[in-house]
Scaffold this motif. Structure first.
Motif, PDB file in Angstrom:
ATOM      1  N   ALA A 322       0.821  -1.221   0.000  1.00  0.00           N
ATOM      2  CA  ALA A 322       0.000   0.000   0.000  1.00  0.00           C
ATOM      3  C   ALA A 322       0.847   1.259   0.000  1.00  0.00           C
ATOM      4  N   GLY A 323       1.978   1.223   0.662  1.00  0.00           N
ATOM      5  CA  GLY A 323       2.832   2.407   0.734  1.00  0.00           C
ATOM      6  C   GLY A 323       3.570   2.650  -0.575  1.00  0.00           C
ATOM      7  N   THR A 324       3.573   3.893  -1.029  1.00  0.00           N
ATOM      8  CA  THR A 324       4.175   4.192  -2.321  1.00  0.00           C
ATOM      9  C   THR A 324       4.772   5.592  -2.325  1.00  0.00           C
ATOM     10  N   PHE A 325       5.657   5.830  -3.262  1.00  0.00           N
ATOM     11  CA  PHE A 325       6.135   7.183  -3.532  1.00  0.00           C
ATOM     12  C   PHE A 325       5.627   7.583  -4.915  1.00  0.00           C
ATOM     13  N   VAL A 326       5.245   8.845  -5.053  1.00  0.00           N
ATOM     14  CA  VAL A 326       4.688   9.332  -6.318  1.00  0.00           C
ATOM     15  C   VAL A 326       5.363  10.646  -6.700  1.00  0.00           C
ATOM     16  N   VAL A 327       5.199  11.010  -7.971  1.00  0.00           N
ATOM     17  CA  VAL A 327       5.742  12.263  -8.495  1.00  0.00           C
ATOM     18  C   VAL A 327       4.583  13.147  -8.933  1.00  0.00           C
ATOM     19  N   SER A 328       4.653  14.409  -8.563  1.00  0.00           N
ATOM     20  CA  SER A 328       3.612  15.350  -8.962  1.00  0.00           C
ATOM     21  C   SER A 328       3.643  15.547 -10.476  1.00  0.00           C
ATOM     22  N   ALA A 329       2.475  15.611 -11.087  1.00  0.00           N
ATOM     23  CA  ALA A 329       2.395  15.858 -12.530  1.00  0.00           C
ATOM     24  C   ALA A 329       2.913  17.247 -12.878  1.00  0.00           C
ATOM     25  N   ASN A 330       2.977  18.128 -11.887  1.00  0.00           N
ATOM     26  CA  ASN A 330       3.399  19.512 -12.144  1.00  0.00           C
ATOM     27  C   ASN A 330       4.883  19.758 -11.906  1.00  0.00           C
ATOM     28  N   THR A 331       5.640  18.734 -11.564  1.00  0.00           N
ATOM     29  CA  THR A 331       7.065  18.959 -11.307  1.00  0.00           C
ATOM     30  C   THR A 331       7.755  19.515 -12.553  1.00  0.00           C
ATOM     31  N   TYR A 343      15.181   5.561  -6.719  1.00  0.00           N
ATOM     32  CA  TYR A 343      16.235   5.311  -5.734  1.00  0.00           C
ATOM     33  C   TYR A 343      15.654   5.115  -4.346  1.00  0.00           C
ATOM     34  N   ILE A 344      14.798   6.034  -3.939  1.00  0.00           N
ATOM     35  CA  ILE A 344      14.303   5.955  -2.561  1.00  0.00           C
ATOM     36  C   ILE A 344      13.332   4.791  -2.375  1.00  0.00           C
ATOM     37  N   ALA A 345      12.566   4.447  -3.422  1.00  0.00           N
ATOM     38  CA  ALA A 345      11.634   3.324  -3.292  1.00  0.00           C
ATOM     39  C   ALA A 345      12.409   2.020  -3.064  1.00  0.00           C
ATOM     40  N   GLN A 346      13.413   1.799  -3.887  1.00  0.00           N
ATOM     41  CA  GLN A 346      14.205   0.582  -3.769  1.00  0.00           C
ATOM     42  C   GLN A 346      15.114   0.629  -2.542  1.00  0.00           C
ATOM     43  N   GLY A 347      15.742   1.770  -2.341  1.00  0.00           N
ATOM     44  CA  GLY A 347      16.658   1.894  -1.206  1.00  0.00           C
ATOM     45  C   GLY A 347      15.953   1.776   0.127  1.00  0.00           C
ATOM     46  N   PHE A 348      14.768   2.388   0.232  1.00  0.00           N
ATOM     47  CA  PHE A 348      14.010   2.320   1.477  1.00  0.00           C
ATOM     48  C   PHE A 348      13.542   0.897   1.744  1.00  0.00           C
ATOM     49  N   ALA A 349      13.177   0.179   0.693  1.00  0.00           N
ATOM     50  CA  ALA A 349      12.782  -1.223   0.865  1.00  0.00           C
ATOM     51  C   ALA A 349      13.900  -2.014   1.529  1.00  0.00           C
ATOM     52  N   LYS A 350      15.125  -1.785   1.092  1.00  0.00           N
ATOM     53  CA  LYS A 350      16.283  -2.497   1.629  1.00  0.00           C
ATOM     54  C   LYS A 350      16.579  -2.069   3.069  1.00  0.00           C
ATOM     55  N   GLU A 351      16.615  -0.760   3.282  1.00  0.00           N
ATOM     56  CA  GLU A 351      16.950  -0.264   4.617  1.00  0.00           C
ATOM     57  C   GLU A 351      15.877  -0.646   5.641  1.00  0.00           C
ATOM     58  N   ALA A 352      14.613  -0.558   5.234  1.00  0.00           N
ATOM     59  CA  ALA A 352      13.511  -0.877   6.146  1.00  0.00           C
ATOM     60  C   ALA A 352      13.516  -2.363   6.499  1.00  0.00           C
ATOM     61  N   PHE A 353      13.803  -3.193   5.508  1.00  0.00           N
ATOM     62  CA  PHE A 353      13.847  -4.632   5.779  1.00  0.00           C
ATOM     63  C   PHE A 353      14.986  -4.972   6.724  1.00  0.00           C
ATOM     64  N   GLU A 354      16.153  -4.415   6.468  1.00  0.00           N
ATOM     65  CA  GLU A 354      17.304  -4.717   7.323  1.00  0.00           C
ATOM     66  C   GLU A 354      17.117  -4.167   8.736  1.00  0.00           C
ATOM     67  N   ALA A 355      16.263  -3.149   8.857  1.00  0.00           N
ATOM     68  CA  ALA A 355      15.975  -2.592  10.185  1.00  0.00           C
ATOM     69  C   ALA A 355      14.843  -3.348  10.876  1.00  0.00           C
ATOM     70  N   GLY A 356      14.301  -4.350  10.201  1.00  0.00           N
ATOM     71  CA  GLY A 356      13.214  -5.132  10.783  1.00  0.00           C
ATOM     72  C   GLY A 356      11.907  -4.385  10.822  1.00  0.00           C
ATOM     73  N   VAL A 357      11.707  -3.466   9.875  1.00  0.00           N
ATOM     74  CA  VAL A 357      10.512  -2.639   9.879  1.00  0.00           C
ATOM     75  C   VAL A 357       9.416  -3.219   8.988  1.00  0.00           C
ATOM     76  N   SER A 358       9.780  -3.711   7.817  1.00  0.00           N
ATOM     77  CA  SER A 358       8.776  -4.195   6.865  1.00  0.00           C
ATOM     78  C   SER A 358       9.394  -5.214   5.923  1.00  0.00           C
TER      79      SER A 358
END
Length: 430
Positions: A322-331, A343-358
């Motif tokens: 359910a959790g996601t990162f999105v980009v504004s159409a107006n950027t 970067y942050i979607a993939q990187g956060f997945a790794k860091e969060a898993f190694e931290a025992g978060v998700s």
């Protein structure tokens, strides 16, 4: 969806061992394309929800951002963090005024659909044919795909998780419940023994109530009846859904959640749980991160939420991707924003898993020796999962989600009957 999400779970451990994750150091560098991607110095606004130190996702997310900044010095991030519930209002206001940040965290399903329909989010399809999709576990884009277009990238998969303090069960010689009747019995015995709050909940925040209500409805009505009601193909006045609502009120009336659960926030409700004073807690799997930092770390275990009837069992779970990162159409900086997004979607997945978060939504190389005990227990639970019912307040969009949360609060506060609750929800399908 069931099959897809089951594959996601299976992939979270075993399959992930078979695929090689391009490390975070590469995830950003292979994503930038187009004329904007040169040495141009840009600043991107990024909003997220992990503001409080009590948020178990905060440290791994900030580490991800720090890594990104080191590897992409030409892209400066202007980061703003806001508490979850306040964020929902803040981002809706900003998006409506066309003042949304370049990148922000959000929720898939009905939440995202409103922004997509209004043309507020950037479709990512043109940016994902560089192998990005191959790095994601199967089915993880489903809840963020509308009319065939992808509007967000997932990071983790979160699951409704039942935590029990085994030491307290042993101390009072009470059986860890496997059925609803045993759950009621356990609550009564804990109360009789002087444990004022057998199960933690921060009733001030409706989504915390929804955690319990969602799983009770799934347990009572079964996956199909719940999904049919949520999708408008069925009815909220299904006997099983009403039965789930009745059981929530039964637990409230017997004091399972303490004497005044509506007066405390999630953070306030969790303090006694982490102090070893509350024997049971049902909330998201991200709670593992905080448990592992608490003094009850070695006393807590994860077990299936108790069985209610014959329509559902321990293989029917709540939550999902359910959790996601999105980009504004107006950027103004689409390429750079998508580079950061990946970067942050993939990187956060790794860091969060190694931290025992998700659990991760991406294929990762995993050193199982570094996986904490509770995360392994969660994986054991999810590896056998048959269905996932996305949290109702996430599945539903906009005003429907708000109606659900309002009615679940009224139900929890004993202001309406289960029958009235179901009738009010059914107005969404009329």
């Amino acid at each position: 969806m069931n099959k897809v999400l089951k594959n996601v779970i299976a992939g979270a451990l075993s399959a992930s061992m078979l695929f090689s994750m391009a490390g975070c150091s590469n995830s950003g560098s292979d994503t930038t394309s187009g004329a904007q991607s040169g040495d141009q110095q840009v600043t991107l606004k990024l909003w997220h929800i992990w503001a409080a130190d009590s948020e178990s996702s905060k440290v791994p997310f900030l580490k991800t951002l720090d890594n990104f900044q080191k590897e992409h010095p030409n892209i400066k991030l202007d980061v703003d963090a806001t508490e979850n519930e306040t964020f929902k209002t803040k981002i809706r206001t900003a998006v409506a005024a066309n003042e949304a940040p370049d990148i922000f965290t959000y929720w898939a399903g009905g939440y995202m659909k409103n922004f997509v329909t209004a043309g507020k989010l950037l479709a990512l399809d043109d940016y994902l044919n560089d192998g990005t999709k191959d790095k994601l576990l199967d089915g993880t884009l489903d809840n963020m795909t509308f009319d065939g277009k992808v509007y967000g990238l997932p990071h983790t998969m979160d699951v409704g998780t039942f935590f029990v303090n085994q030491e307290l069960f042993d101390k009072y010689n009470i059986k860890v419940p496997t059925t609803y009747d045993e759950l009621v019995d356990a609550c009564k015995k804990f109360r009789a023994a002087g444990v004022k709050t057998p199960m933690a909940v921060g009733g001030k925040e409706a989504w915390c109530i929804d955690m319990y209500l969602d799983i009770l409805q799934v347990r009572s009505a079964g996956y199909e009846a719940c999904i049919n009601a949520l999708s408008g193909k069925g009815s909220y006045e299904d006997a099983g859904i009403i039965d789930g609502a009745k059981r929530l009120q039964e637990l409230v009336k017997l004091g399972a959640f303490g004497d005044s659960p509506m007066s405390i926030s999630r953070d306030e409700s969790e303090v006694p749980f982490y102090n070893g004073e509350v024997p049971m807690y049902f909330n998201g799997s991200w709670t593992i991160g905080n448990v592992n930092k608490s003094k009850v770390k070695d006393k807590i275990k994860i077990v299936p939420f108790p069985k209610v009837g014959d329509k559902s069992d321990s293989t029917d779970l709540t939550g999902g991707v359910a959790g996601t990162f999105v980009v504004s159409a107006n950027t103004q900086y689409k390429d750079q924003a998508v580079t950061c997004l990946k970067y942050i979607a993939q990187g956060f997945a790794k860091e969060a898993f190694e931290a025992g978060v998700s659990l991760p939504a991406w294929k990762l190389d995993i050193d199982e020796s570094k996986v904490d005990t509770l995360t392994k227990q969660l994986m054991d639970l999810t590896n056998s999962a048959k269905t996932y019912t996305l949290w109702w307040n996430t599945y539903l969009d906009g005003s429907k989600s708000e109606l659900y949360m309002n009615k679940s609060s009224e139900l929890f506060a004993l202001k309406i009957t289960p029958e009235q609750y179901a009738k009010d929800l059914q107005t969404m399908n009329s």
